[in-house]
Design an enzyme around this catalytic site. Structure first.
Site, mmCIF file in Angstrom:
data_model
loop_
_atom_site.group_PDB
_atom_site.id
_atom_site.type_symbol
_atom_site.label_atom_id
_atom_site.label_comp_id
_atom_site.label_asym_id
_atom_site.label_seq_id
_atom_site.Cartn_x
_atom_site.Cartn_y
_atom_site.Cartn_z
ATOM 1 N N HIS A 136 0.854 -1.184 0.000
ATOM 2 C CA HIS A 136 0.000 0.000 0.000
ATOM 3 C C HIS A 136 0.889 1.232 0.000
ATOM 4 O O HIS A 136 1.946 1.228 0.642
ATOM 5 C CB HIS A 136 -0.910 0.006 1.236
ATOM 6 C CG HIS A 136 -2.072 0.922 1.082
ATOM 7 N ND1 HIS A 136 -1.984 2.262 1.344
ATOM 8 C CD2 HIS A 136 -3.335 0.703 0.636
ATOM 9 C CE1 HIS A 136 -3.145 2.829 1.091
ATOM 10 N NE2 HIS A 136 -3.977 1.904 0.657
ATOM 11 N N ASP B 69 -7.984 -5.232 -0.152
ATOM 12 C CA ASP B 69 -8.491 -6.064 -1.252
ATOM 13 C C ASP B 69 -8.130 -7.535 -1.116
ATOM 14 O O ASP B 69 -8.626 -8.360 -1.878
ATOM 15 C CB ASP B 69 -7.933 -5.547 -2.588
ATOM 16 C CG ASP B 69 -8.509 -4.192 -2.932
ATOM 17 O OD1 ASP B 69 -9.714 -4.008 -2.720
ATOM 18 O OD2 ASP B 69 -7.761 -3.326 -3.402
HETATM 19 N N1 CMC Z 1 4.114 -7.593 -4.967
HETATM 20 C C1 CMC Z 1 5.461 -7.596 -5.114
HETATM 21 N N2 CMC Z 1 6.253 -6.517 -4.918
HETATM 22 C C2 CMC Z 1 5.646 -5.382 -4.534
HETATM 23 C C3 CMC Z 1 4.254 -5.306 -4.360
HETATM 24 C C4 CMC Z 1 3.486 -6.468 -4.580
HETATM 25 N N3 CMC Z 1 2.157 -6.443 -4.421
HETATM 26 N N4 CMC Z 1 3.904 -4.050 -3.992
HETATM 27 C C5 CMC Z 1 5.060 -3.357 -3.945
HETATM 28 N N5 CMC Z 1 6.113 -4.161 -4.272
HETATM 29 C C6 CMC Z 1 7.542 -3.790 -4.263
HETATM 30 C C7 CMC Z 1 7.905 -2.968 -5.492
HETATM 31 O O1 CMC Z 1 8.318 -3.792 -6.558
HETATM 32 C C8 CMC Z 1 8.985 -2.091 -4.946
HETATM 33 O O2 CMC Z 1 10.156 -2.867 -4.876
HETATM 34 P P1 CMC Z 1 11.614 -2.167 -5.096
HETATM 35 O O3 CMC Z 1 11.742 -1.152 -3.986
HETATM 36 O O4 CMC Z 1 12.584 -3.299 -5.008
HETATM 37 O O5 CMC Z 1 11.577 -1.536 -6.460
HETATM 38 C C9 CMC Z 1 8.551 -1.795 -3.517
HETATM 39 O O6 CMC Z 1 7.751 -2.933 -3.143
HETATM 40 C C10 CMC Z 1 7.742 -0.519 -3.350
HETATM 41 O O7 CMC Z 1 6.624 -0.576 -4.247
HETATM 42 P P2 CMC Z 1 6.052 0.660 -5.059
HETATM 43 O O8 CMC Z 1 5.367 0.157 -6.287
HETATM 44 O O9 CMC Z 1 7.123 1.687 -5.233
HETATM 45 O O10 CMC Z 1 5.002 1.226 -4.014
HETATM 46 P P3 CMC Z 1 3.814 2.197 -4.350
HETATM 47 O O11 CMC Z 1 3.498 2.900 -3.101
HETATM 48 O O12 CMC Z 1 4.108 3.013 -5.567
HETATM 49 O O13 CMC Z 1 2.618 1.184 -4.762
HETATM 50 C C11 CMC Z 1 0.783 -0.285 -4.650
HETATM 51 C C12 CMC Z 1 1.605 0.777 -3.914
HETATM 52 C C13 CMC Z 1 -0.486 -0.573 -3.840
HETATM 53 C C14 CMC Z 1 0.369 0.242 -6.031
HETATM 54 C C15 CMC Z 1 1.638 -1.572 -4.800
HETATM 55 O O14 CMC Z 1 1.982 -2.067 -3.527
HETATM 56 C C16 CMC Z 1 0.928 -2.654 -5.632
HETATM 57 O O15 CMC Z 1 1.028 -2.640 -6.858
HETATM 58 N N6 CMC Z 1 0.194 -3.615 -4.943
HETATM 59 C C17 CMC Z 1 -0.566 -4.601 -5.666
HETATM 60 C C18 CMC Z 1 -1.893 -3.993 -6.119
HETATM 61 C C19 CMC Z 1 -2.865 -3.797 -4.990
HETATM 62 O O16 CMC Z 1 -3.067 -4.667 -4.161
HETATM 63 N N7 CMC Z 1 -3.528 -2.618 -4.978
HETATM 64 C C20 CMC Z 1 -4.547 -2.297 -3.999
HETATM 65 C C21 CMC Z 1 -4.129 -1.196 -3.080
HETATM 66 S S1 CMC Z 1 -5.219 -1.067 -1.632
HETATM 67 C C22 CMC Z 1 -6.744 -0.596 -2.276
HETATM 68 C C23 CMC Z 1 -6.757 0.800 -2.735
HETATM 69 O O17 CMC Z 1 -6.647 1.715 -1.893
HETATM 70 O O18 CMC Z 1 -6.878 1.009 -3.942
#
Ligand code: CMC
Length: 428
Positions: free
Chosen positions: A307, A364
């Protein structure tokens, strides 16, 4: 004494006030930055460090896993309130008295019809259309049938627009579903509660009575409460941004639905179940999928994990996990996918990749399992999120309008070509 921040550029110092929120959150107020520095701006892709507004609606502390609506903890609201009460609380700031809630519900019931011509628009969609697309289009189309909802200069006009969308949105959501499965479009029953009425509009068979199930109604009510607001997330920021041009409540909500649709936001609930099903089909080897999620050359992510704000347990996920066990128990359903989800969670919480990055299950991860147990099909999961988030979008839009916030218009750092001469097509 009030705090300030000093910024030094080329030896010149600029001072900015530090704003403090009621929960002691600090923010550097850079409103005067461009003026003071002759055009220097800030760069913050994804707004990871940017507060776009001051808001009194929802408090979230991602480090400690705290979520509160108008000061009330999500745990207490999920246990003691119902969805309509929470909607009132979010939008108007206080829990309603009995008579306020009754009036609010009656005003909603009085607006729960949708113009018959909307059915012609629905007819134009193919059955295969994703309900989120249908819902976004229909919400936008509602403006044509309710033109007075656009100009909301008084609080009364605003109230009328709010009550209208709260009344018609569940009808549109149910209709988007019924179109997809080929059921005749149906209206609700004023004798039912808001959530029960929605379930009736979704599931009533043309040939029979709708029989309400207390467990189903209460579980859905709780899920909707947990989704009702989440401060300045992607879809809410979209609603505020569109609304800041005074485009109207309904189209602002329509834009919010489009933003919510994406798999990185609300679309994740559908993606989670599809992922869990894929793991099951593949023989249930969770370790294989964990490895894929950690592999930087593989685009696969563990859906329902991570998140932007929560770097600790998402408090909503904790409640939903407990609820998933209770609902499945009460309805006598065994879902092998729940065991796969629990297995994945266990492994992720012990895996340094997830631990180091503070990736925990989010809202989710378990919600789809409950939706499925309640008889709600996968493609309707994200519309359910939209139905739950509706009061939050409305509250944030209303706050933005009442505070007379300026039109949203971020800056950029241009990295394209410098001035060059046009080349005739024969010379390119
Ligand atoms: N699986 C594997 N790796 C992950 C995941 C995941 N679900 N989420 C984040 N990471 C890794 C990412 O690859 C990155 O690694 P590194 O630092 O080595 O490059 C690190 O963790 C930080 O991730 P980020 O993408 O920079 O974080 P963000 O804050 O931009 O993204 C997120 C947040 C929710 C988009 C992301 O965690 C994600 O894609 N999760 C899966 C989709 C999901 O479940 N979304 C629902 C969010 S909750 C409901 C809502 O409010 O919409």
């Amino acid at each position: 004494m009030s705090k300030t921040a000093i910024l030094e550029i080329d030896g010149k110092k600029y001072e900015f006030p530090i704003v403090e929120g009621t929960e002691n959150e600090l923010a550097i107020d850079i409103k005067s930055l461009r003026g003071d520095t002759n055009g220097i701006t800030t760069l913050d892709p994804g707004y990871k460090n940017t507060g776009s507004c001051e808001s009194a609606i929802t408090f979230l502390n991602g480090e400690e896993g705290i979520l509160r609506y108008r000061g009330y903890s999500i745990e207490e609201l999920a246990e003691k309130a119902d969805f309509l009460e929470v909607a009132y609380l979010l939008i108007f700031g206080e829990l309603p008295t009995k008579s306020q809630l009754e009036k609010f519900h009656n005003d909603i019931k009085a607006q729960s019809h949708v113009d018959e011509d909307v059915k012609k628009i629905i007819d134009g969609f193919p059955k295969s259309a994703h309900p989120m697309g249908v819902l976004s289009s229909l919400t936008s189309a509602l403006v044509a049938f309710n033109p007075s909802s656009v100009n909301v200069d008084s609080e009364e006009e605003m109230y009328n627009a709010i009550v209208r969308i709260l009344a018609k949105f569940p009808v549109l959501t149910a209709w988007a579903y019924r179109k997809r499965v080929g059921l005749p479009l149906d209206y609700g029953d004023d004798n039912l509660g808001y959530v029960e009425n929605f379930l009736k509009m979704m599931f009533k068979k043309p040939s029979g009575e709708y029989v309400s199930n207390k467990v189903v109604v209460e579980s859905l009510d709780k899920l909707l409460i947990l989704h009702a607001d989440h401060e300045q997330n992607c879809s809410t920021s979209t609603v505020r941004m569109v609304g800041s041009s005074h485009a109207g409540l309904f189209v602002s909500i329509s834009a919010g639905i489009a933003a919510l649709w994406g798999p990185l936001h609300g679309g994740a609930n559908q993606a989670v179940i599809e992922m869990l099903e894929a793991i099951k089909e593949d023989g249930g080897d969770t370790k294989k999928f964990m490895a894929k999620a950690k592999d930087k050359d593989d685009p696969f992510r563990l859906m329902g994990f991570g998140h932007r704000v929560y770097k600790n347990f998402d408090p909503r996920a904790k409640i939903i996990k407990r609820s998933a066990d209770n609902v499945l128990d009460a309805l006598g359903i065994e879902d092998p996918v729940l065991d796969i989800a629990k297995g994945l969670e266990r492994e992720a919480l012990e895996d340094s990749y997830f631990v180091d990055r503070k990736l925990y299950p989010n809202v989710d991860f378990y919600s789809g399992i409950i939706y499925r147990a309640l008889g709600i099909p996968v493609e309707m999961f994200t519309p359910m999120f939209a139905l739950g988030r509706l009061p939050g979008w409305i509250a944030q839009w209303r706050e933005m309008r009442l505070r007379k916030e300026p039109i949203g218009r971020p800056r950029q750092v241009y990295i394209g070509e410098k001035l060059r001469s046009f080349k005739d097509i024969s010379n390119r």
